[in-house]
Design a protein around this motif. Structure first.
Motif, short mmCIF file in Angstrom:
data_model
loop_
_atom_site.label_atom_id
_atom_site.label_comp_id
_atom_site.label_asym_id
_atom_site.label_seq_id
_atom_site.Cartn_x
_atom_site.Cartn_y
_atom_site.Cartn_z
N ALA A 127 -0.29 -7.96 -9.82
CA ALA A 127 -0.20 -8.35 -8.41
C ALA A 127 0.87 -7.55 -7.69
CB ALA A 127 0.08 -9.84 -8.29
N GLY A 128 1.98 -7.29 -8.37
CA GLY A 128 3.04 -6.48 -7.77
C GLY A 128 2.57 -5.07 -7.46
N HIS A 129 1.83 -4.48 -8.40
CA HIS A 129 1.28 -3.14 -8.16
C HIS A 129 0.29 -3.14 -7.02
CE1 HIS A 129 2.53 -0.60 -11.75
NE2 HIS A 129 3.06 -1.77 -12.02
N LEU A 130 -0.57 -4.16 -6.99
CA LEU A 130 -1.58 -4.22 -5.93
C LEU A 130 -0.95 -4.45 -4.56
CD1 LEU A 130 -4.64 -3.88 -5.94
CD2 LEU A 130 -4.86 -6.37 -5.86
N LEU A 131 0.14 -5.19 -4.51
CA LEU A 131 0.88 -5.37 -3.25
C LEU A 131 1.39 -4.03 -2.75
CD1 LEU A 131 2.93 -8.66 -3.69
CD2 LEU A 131 1.45 -8.11 -1.75
N SER A 132 1.88 -3.20 -3.66
CA SER A 132 2.35 -1.87 -3.28
C SER A 132 1.20 -1.04 -2.70
CB SER A 132 2.97 -1.14 -4.48
OG SER A 132 4.12 -1.80 -4.93
N ASN A 133 0.04 -1.14 -3.33
CA ASN A 133 -1.13 -0.43 -2.81
C ASN A 133 -1.55 -0.94 -1.44
OD1 ASN A 133 -2.42 -0.28 -6.14
ND2 ASN A 133 -1.67 1.46 -4.96
N ALA A 134 -1.54 -2.28 -1.29
CA ALA A 134 -1.94 -2.87 -0.01
C ALA A 134 -1.00 -2.45 1.11
CB ALA A 134 -1.98 -4.39 -0.14
N ALA A 135 0.29 -2.47 0.84
CA ALA A 135 1.27 -2.06 1.86
C ALA A 135 1.07 -0.60 2.25
CB ALA A 135 2.69 -2.28 1.34
N GLY A 136 0.76 0.25 1.24
CA GLY A 136 0.52 1.66 1.52
C GLY A 136 -0.71 1.89 2.36
N GLU A 172 -0.72 -9.80 7.61
CA GLU A 172 -1.62 -8.66 7.39
C GLU A 172 -1.60 -8.22 5.92
OE1 GLU A 172 -2.59 -4.23 9.29
OE2 GLU A 172 -0.70 -5.26 9.77
N LEU A 173 -0.42 -8.23 5.31
CA LEU A 173 -0.29 -7.81 3.92
C LEU A 173 -1.01 -8.79 2.98
CD1 LEU A 173 0.90 -5.87 1.82
CD2 LEU A 173 3.01 -7.23 1.85
N GLU A 174 -0.86 -10.08 3.25
CA GLU A 174 -1.52 -11.07 2.40
C GLU A 174 -3.04 -10.94 2.51
OE1 GLU A 174 0.18 -15.11 1.58
OE2 GLU A 174 -1.55 -15.74 2.77
N GLU A 175 -3.53 -10.71 3.70
CA GLU A 175 -4.97 -10.55 3.89
C GLU A 175 -5.47 -9.29 3.18
OE1 GLU A 175 -5.48 -10.50 8.09
OE2 GLU A 175 -5.40 -12.71 8.29
N LYS A 176 -4.71 -8.20 3.30
CA LYS A 176 -5.12 -6.93 2.72
C LYS A 176 -5.12 -6.99 1.19
CE LYS A 176 -6.07 -3.55 4.28
NZ LYS A 176 -7.41 -2.94 4.52
N VAL A 177 -4.07 -7.56 0.59
CA VAL A 177 -3.98 -7.58 -0.87
C VAL A 177 -5.07 -8.48 -1.47
CG1 VAL A 177 -2.33 -9.50 -1.17
CG2 VAL A 177 -2.38 -7.60 -2.82
N ASN A 178 -5.39 -9.59 -0.80
CA ASN A 178 -6.46 -10.46 -1.32
C ASN A 178 -7.84 -9.86 -1.08
OD1 ASN A 178 -5.29 -12.96 -2.55
ND2 ASN A 178 -4.22 -13.03 -0.59
N GLU A 179 -7.95 -9.03 -0.08
CA GLU A 179 -9.18 -8.26 0.11
C GLU A 179 -9.39 -7.31 -1.08
OE1 GLU A 179 -10.26 -4.47 2.87
OE2 GLU A 179 -9.53 -6.25 3.95
N LEU A 180 -8.31 -6.68 -1.53
CA LEU A 180 -8.38 -5.79 -2.70
C LEU A 180 -8.68 -6.57 -3.98
CD1 LEU A 180 -5.35 -3.40 -2.00
CD2 LEU A 180 -7.79 -2.96 -1.58
N VAL A 181 -8.11 -7.78 -4.08
CA VAL A 181 -8.40 -8.64 -5.24
C VAL A 181 -9.90 -8.90 -5.34
CG1 VAL A 181 -8.18 -10.98 -6.15
CG2 VAL A 181 -6.15 -9.77 -5.37
N LYS A 182 -10.51 -9.26 -4.24
CA LYS A 182 -11.93 -9.63 -4.23
C LYS A 182 -12.85 -8.44 -4.48
CE LYS A 182 -11.48 -13.74 -1.30
NZ LYS A 182 -10.02 -13.84 -1.47
N LYS A 183 -12.37 -7.23 -4.28
CA LYS A 183 -13.19 -6.04 -4.51
C LYS A 183 -13.38 -5.74 -5.99
CE LYS A 183 -12.54 -3.53 -0.17
NZ LYS A 183 -12.03 -2.28 0.47
N ASP A 184 -12.66 -6.45 -6.85
CA ASP A 184 -12.82 -6.27 -8.30
C ASP A 184 -12.62 -4.80 -8.71
OD1 ASP A 184 -13.24 -7.26 -10.87
OD2 ASP A 184 -15.39 -6.89 -10.80
N ILE A 185 -11.50 -4.24 -8.29
CA ILE A 185 -11.20 -2.83 -8.55
C ILE A 185 -10.73 -2.66 -9.99
CG2 ILE A 185 -9.82 -0.85 -7.80
CD1 ILE A 185 -9.40 -2.36 -5.13
N PRO A 186 -11.34 -1.74 -10.75
CA PRO A 186 -10.94 -1.55 -12.14
C PRO A 186 -9.54 -0.92 -12.25
CG PRO A 186 -12.53 0.12 -11.49
CD PRO A 186 -12.46 -0.87 -10.36
N VAL A 187 -8.86 -1.28 -13.33
CA VAL A 187 -7.52 -0.74 -13.60
C VAL A 187 -7.62 0.30 -14.71
CG1 VAL A 187 -5.17 -1.29 -14.37
CG2 VAL A 187 -6.43 -2.92 -12.96
N SER A 188 -7.02 1.46 -14.49
CA SER A 188 -7.03 2.51 -15.51
C SER A 188 -5.60 2.85 -15.94
CB SER A 188 -7.73 3.77 -14.98
OG SER A 188 -7.06 4.27 -13.84
#
Length: 242
Positions: A127-136, A172-188
């Motif tokens: 979640a911490g990593h995804l928050l960084s992505n969402a903010a970016g 805005e950040l909370e909406e964006k990061v949960n949008e990314l959560v729901k997209k089921d983005i794979p982690v590599s």
């Protein structure tokens, strides 16, 4: 007595010949693995107590903002609670498992972790990593530079051009990061650097030594508890749904 003396000899030989032998970190490949067979390749005592080093481990040591894994080591029908984990300065590719008692070099052991705790740690870390992505994605001038992923105290600090309206940015950040959560983005994982790098899809990658989910949907809902400026940094505190 003969076996104990032989164990001491092997342990001393390992340390005299290039330092500690390396520990393979199996949790990099499988976050959900809860049990692992291994072999003790070193044992001893230091200022933290009695320890064993194994050829491979399922236990993640505290670091990168993530807590020690919890669990036990089983050997010859005896159970040893793992009280602490550490990476010695003289052996950065080694993990010491501190226990009460002694397990001799050469012993076959079974490691078992508290998978429920591990999974929470992994979700918080991801979640911490995804928050960084969402903010970016909201502002390319913001970048995560520091994090803590302990339960009930997780946060990410950001550097760059900070938003002027914190409450609007929080929403805005909370909406964006949960949008990314729901997209089921794979982690590599990328292992051609040290530490390895973690990446969600084609989003910005970050160096990391922690454990992670395999896709963003496994994190679950992320709630931003608080947002505040700290000098020239922005601190975003967050939680995941239990």
């Amino acid at each position: 007595m003969i076996l104990k003396n032989l164990s001491n000899c092997i342990s001393n030989f390992n340390k005299l010949n290039g330092g500690f032998m390396n520990t393979i970190r199996t949790y990099y490949e499988n976050t959900k693995l809860s049990e692992l067979s291994a072999q003790v390749i070193d044992c001893g005592e230091d200022e933290n107590g009695s320890y064993v080093v194994c050829d491979k481990t399922i236990f993640h040591p505290q670091g990168g903002g993530q807590p020690d894994d919890q669990g036990i080591i089983e050997c010859a029908a005896s159970l040893y609670k793992v009280q602490k984990l550490s990476i010695p300065k003289e052996g950065p590719d080694v993990i010491k498992h501190y226990i009460e008692g002694r397990i001799d070099v050469g012993s076959a052991v079974t490691m078992k972790i508290d998978l429920e705790a591990r999974w929470l740690f992994a979700r918080l870390h991801s979640a911490g990593h995804l928050l960084s992505n969402a903010a970016g994605l909201i502002s390319e001038n913001l970048d995560g530079c520091q994090g803590n992923h302990f339960p009930n105290q997780s946060f990410v600090r950001f550097q760059g051009v900070l938003p002027s309206d914190l409450q609007s940015f929080k929403k805005e950040l909370e909406e964006k990061v949960n949008e990314l959560v729901k997209k089921d983005i794979p982690v590599s994982n990328r292992f051609d650097s040290n530490p390895r790098k973690i990446q969600f899809g084609d989003l910005r990658e970050y160096p990391c030594g922690g454990t992670h989910v395999s896709s963003s949907s496994e994190i679950g809902d992320i709630t931003i508890r608080r947002i505040k400026k700290e000098k020239d940094l922005l601190k975003v505190s967050y939680d995941v749904k239990l």
